[in-house]
Design a protein around this motif. Sequence first.
Motif, mmCIF file in Angstrom:
data_model
loop_
_atom_site.group_PDB
_atom_site.id
_atom_site.type_symbol
_atom_site.label_atom_id
_atom_site.label_comp_id
_atom_site.label_asym_id
_atom_site.label_seq_id
_atom_site.Cartn_x
_atom_site.Cartn_y
_atom_site.Cartn_z
ATOM 1 N N ASP A 167 -82.080 2.443 81.695
ATOM 2 C CA ASP A 167 -81.048 2.203 80.676
ATOM 3 C C ASP A 167 -79.770 3.012 80.836
ATOM 4 O OD1 ASP A 167 -81.768 4.753 79.805
ATOM 5 O OD2 ASP A 167 -82.489 4.128 77.828
ATOM 6 N N HIS A 168 -79.526 3.622 82.001
ATOM 7 C CA HIS A 168 -78.249 4.295 82.200
ATOM 8 C C HIS A 168 -77.097 3.296 82.169
ATOM 9 C CE1 HIS A 168 -80.165 8.073 84.227
ATOM 10 N NE2 HIS A 168 -80.102 8.172 82.904
ATOM 11 N N TRP A 169 -75.932 3.787 81.792
ATOM 12 C CA TRP A 169 -74.784 2.913 81.563
ATOM 13 C C TRP A 169 -74.349 2.148 82.814
ATOM 14 C CZ3 TRP A 169 -72.421 2.416 76.710
ATOM 15 C CH2 TRP A 169 -72.899 3.296 75.715
ATOM 16 N N ASP A 170 -74.556 2.719 83.996
ATOM 17 C CA ASP A 170 -74.142 2.038 85.225
ATOM 18 C C ASP A 170 -75.195 1.033 85.704
ATOM 19 O OD1 ASP A 170 -75.680 4.405 85.786
ATOM 20 O OD2 ASP A 170 -75.178 4.211 87.902
ATOM 21 N N HIS A 171 -76.240 0.819 84.899
ATOM 22 C CA HIS A 171 -77.267 -0.179 85.212
ATOM 23 C C HIS A 171 -77.520 -1.146 84.054
ATOM 24 C CE1 HIS A 171 -78.727 1.684 89.024
ATOM 25 N NE2 HIS A 171 -78.099 2.717 88.485
ATOM 26 N N LEU A 172 -77.260 -0.714 82.859
ATOM 27 C CA LEU A 172 -77.450 -1.553 81.672
ATOM 28 C C LEU A 172 -76.145 -1.558 80.882
ATOM 29 C CD1 LEU A 172 -79.155 -3.237 79.748
ATOM 30 C CD2 LEU A 172 -80.046 -1.116 78.770
ATOM 31 N N ASP A 173 -75.408 -2.650 80.999
ATOM 32 C CA ASP A 173 -74.083 -2.792 80.395
ATOM 33 C C ASP A 173 -74.195 -3.689 79.159
ATOM 34 O OD1 ASP A 173 -71.384 -3.144 79.832
ATOM 35 O OD2 ASP A 173 -71.064 -4.556 81.480
ATOM 36 N N TYR A 174 -73.913 -3.102 78.026
ATOM 37 C CA TYR A 174 -74.032 -3.793 76.737
ATOM 38 C C TYR A 174 -73.283 -5.126 76.726
ATOM 39 C CZ TYR A 174 -72.776 -4.697 71.812
ATOM 40 O OH TYR A 174 -72.545 -5.276 70.595
ATOM 41 N N ARG A 175 -72.014 -5.102 77.088
ATOM 42 C CA ARG A 175 -71.205 -6.323 76.996
ATOM 43 C C ARG A 175 -71.704 -7.395 77.957
ATOM 44 N NH1 ARG A 175 -65.244 -4.233 77.640
ATOM 45 N NH2 ARG A 175 -64.885 -6.454 77.998
ATOM 46 N N THR A 176 -72.140 -6.981 79.134
ATOM 47 C CA THR A 176 -72.637 -7.960 80.103
ATOM 48 C C THR A 176 -73.912 -8.631 79.602
ATOM 49 O OG1 THR A 176 -71.645 -6.836 82.012
ATOM 50 C CG2 THR A 176 -73.522 -8.275 82.444
ATOM 51 N N VAL A 177 -74.901 -7.833 79.193
ATOM 52 C CA VAL A 177 -76.175 -8.445 78.788
ATOM 53 C C VAL A 177 -76.029 -9.224 77.483
ATOM 54 C CG1 VAL A 177 -77.568 -6.781 80.076
ATOM 55 C CG2 VAL A 177 -77.068 -6.356 77.671
ATOM 56 N N LYS A 178 -75.112 -8.816 76.622
ATOM 57 C CA LYS A 178 -74.853 -9.600 75.406
ATOM 58 C C LYS A 178 -74.267 -10.961 75.774
ATOM 59 C CE LYS A 178 -74.230 -8.738 71.354
ATOM 60 N NZ LYS A 178 -74.905 -9.193 70.107
ATOM 61 N N SER A 179 -73.359 -10.967 76.740
ATOM 62 C CA SER A 179 -72.726 -12.225 77.160
ATOM 63 C C SER A 179 -73.719 -13.176 77.817
ATOM 64 C CB SER A 179 -71.576 -11.934 78.132
ATOM 65 O OG SER A 179 -70.565 -11.165 77.523
ATOM 66 N N LEU A 180 -74.720 -12.609 78.489
ATOM 67 C CA LEU A 180 -75.692 -13.428 79.214
ATOM 68 C C LEU A 180 -76.865 -13.891 78.347
ATOM 69 C CD1 LEU A 180 -75.930 -11.305 82.496
ATOM 70 C CD2 LEU A 180 -74.857 -13.558 82.277
ATOM 71 N N LYS A 181 -76.979 -13.372 77.153
ATOM 72 C CA LYS A 181 -78.182 -13.511 76.320
ATOM 73 C C LYS A 181 -78.702 -14.945 76.222
ATOM 74 C CE LYS A 181 -77.540 -12.874 71.937
ATOM 75 N NZ LYS A 181 -77.802 -14.196 71.314
ATOM 76 N N ASP A 182 -77.834 -15.900 76.012
ATOM 77 C CA ASP A 182 -78.279 -17.280 75.793
ATOM 78 C C ASP A 182 -78.523 -18.027 77.100
ATOM 79 O OD1 ASP A 182 -78.131 -16.918 73.041
ATOM 80 O OD2 ASP A 182 -76.004 -17.470 72.984
ATOM 81 N N ARG A 183 -78.331 -17.339 78.237
ATOM 82 C CA ARG A 183 -78.535 -17.993 79.536
ATOM 83 C C ARG A 183 -79.602 -17.296 80.373
ATOM 84 N NH1 ARG A 183 -74.138 -17.685 82.698
ATOM 85 N NH2 ARG A 183 -72.899 -16.265 81.443
ATOM 86 N N VAL A 184 -80.418 -16.467 79.703
ATOM 87 C CA VAL A 184 -81.478 -15.719 80.383
ATOM 88 C C VAL A 184 -82.840 -16.217 79.906
ATOM 89 C CG1 VAL A 184 -82.588 -13.446 80.523
ATOM 90 C CG2 VAL A 184 -80.112 -13.641 80.806
ATOM 91 N N GLY A 185 -83.741 -16.454 80.866
ATOM 92 C CA GLY A 185 -85.097 -16.859 80.508
ATOM 93 C C GLY A 185 -85.930 -15.668 80.080
ATOM 94 N N LYS A 186 -86.248 -14.778 81.024
ATOM 95 C CA LYS A 186 -87.054 -13.592 80.738
ATOM 96 C C LYS A 186 -86.325 -12.342 81.219
ATOM 97 C CE LYS A 186 -91.428 -16.127 81.161
ATOM 98 N NZ LYS A 186 -92.669 -16.311 81.947
ATOM 99 N N VAL A 187 -86.605 -11.226 80.538
ATOM 100 C CA VAL A 187 -86.069 -9.929 80.942
ATOM 101 C C VAL A 187 -87.226 -9.044 81.387
ATOM 102 C CG1 VAL A 187 -84.689 -7.933 80.291
ATOM 103 C CG2 VAL A 187 -84.243 -10.141 79.212
ATOM 104 N N ILE A 188 -87.111 -8.502 82.587
ATOM 105 C CA ILE A 188 -88.124 -7.603 83.134
ATOM 106 C C ILE A 188 -87.571 -6.186 83.075
ATOM 107 C CG2 ILE A 188 -89.443 -7.002 85.202
ATOM 108 C CD1 ILE A 188 -88.999 -10.031 86.029
ATOM 109 N N CYS A 189 -88.295 -5.277 82.407
ATOM 110 C CA CYS A 189 -87.771 -3.925 82.236
ATOM 111 C C CYS A 189 -88.919 -2.940 82.041
ATOM 112 C CB CYS A 189 -86.808 -3.863 81.051
ATOM 113 S SG CYS A 189 -87.542 -4.314 79.459
#
Length: 358
Positions: A167-189
């Motif tokens: 979850d560091h900022w250079d790997h998990l970007d809030y604005r990016t993952v929010k923008s992709l939310k409706d186009r993602v099937g599963k999240v692996i974390c």
Amino acid sequence: MRKTKVRMWFGIIIAIIAVICISVFAFINQPSFGRLPQGERLERIKRSPHYHDGQFTNLHQTPMMTSDKGRFGAMLSFLFCKTERLRPEDAVPTIKTDLHKLERDKDVLIWFGHSSYFIQIDGKRILVDPVFCMASPVSFVNKPFKGTDIYKPEDMPDIDYLVISHDHWDHLDYRTVKSLKDRVGKVICGLGVGEHLEHWGYRKEQLVELDWQENAALDNGFTVHCLPTRHFSGRGLKANQTLWASFLLETPSQKLYMAGDGGYDSHFEEIGKRFPDIDLAILENGQYNEDWKYIHLMPSNMGKAARELKAKRILTVHHSKYALAKHPWDEPLMNERNMQEQDSLNMLVPVIGEVVPL
């Protein structure tokens, strides 16, 4: 009169401190900082064999800072030490590929700089650690190199599996993952990272949230294994509340190892033995420093880690977009050449945006 002035200055100081405290509180409570694990997720975390004394830990003792100057001295040295060629003078070479036009039956990889990359294999689309907006809490820190900021969330096609290494900022970007939310099937974390994603609107059933040595069947012929790495985590004031991880993805045709961030340790050899015939290993290369040599992969250990994994091909990431350490910006590119020429490794060395056949 004198007592009145003292009271007045005392009141001013108290007011300034109060304003600063309120500002800091408001800043770190922005949605982009995510949310610490709670409820059932926190109870699951507490049962993890890798969670001790209120935080996740590495397989072996891992000092964050190794400088004899102490943590404060090392930070001062890092902040004020000047490095030649920390950032490129000219634009970094890139290619702007239209991912929406990629034929679905083509097995390819596209690297976007730093640790963000796209894999299309056996009909599935995988996006790893996408950072297309901000790599820090504020826009004026960790600015991308000239010419590298050419991909945005809207350039991504629909994604089957979004992989977040930590979850560091250079790997998990809030604005990016929010923008992709409706186009993602599963999240692996890793375990705990799902708390951020749920806080940002992802559904619980989208999340494949794993502890080290756990695995999950994704779709027919696709299995993901969550494996150790040697790093740390955190987006705010409290560290190591979520798990950092590497992942091995087994597809119908290949084994792909995504090492995430982390220093050298025994896990590379163990993974190489457990998963023979890895087709591609994606390793960290960049943003290292002798003062934190255990939490990022140092150049002296890159070839060793690659040989222990016994992967058929190697790609390195975590470089060429941000200056998060004090080495010359292109030193990781020289490391790649050394791995190819001195270690005789089969290296993939694409430019940002280049389509690499798998």
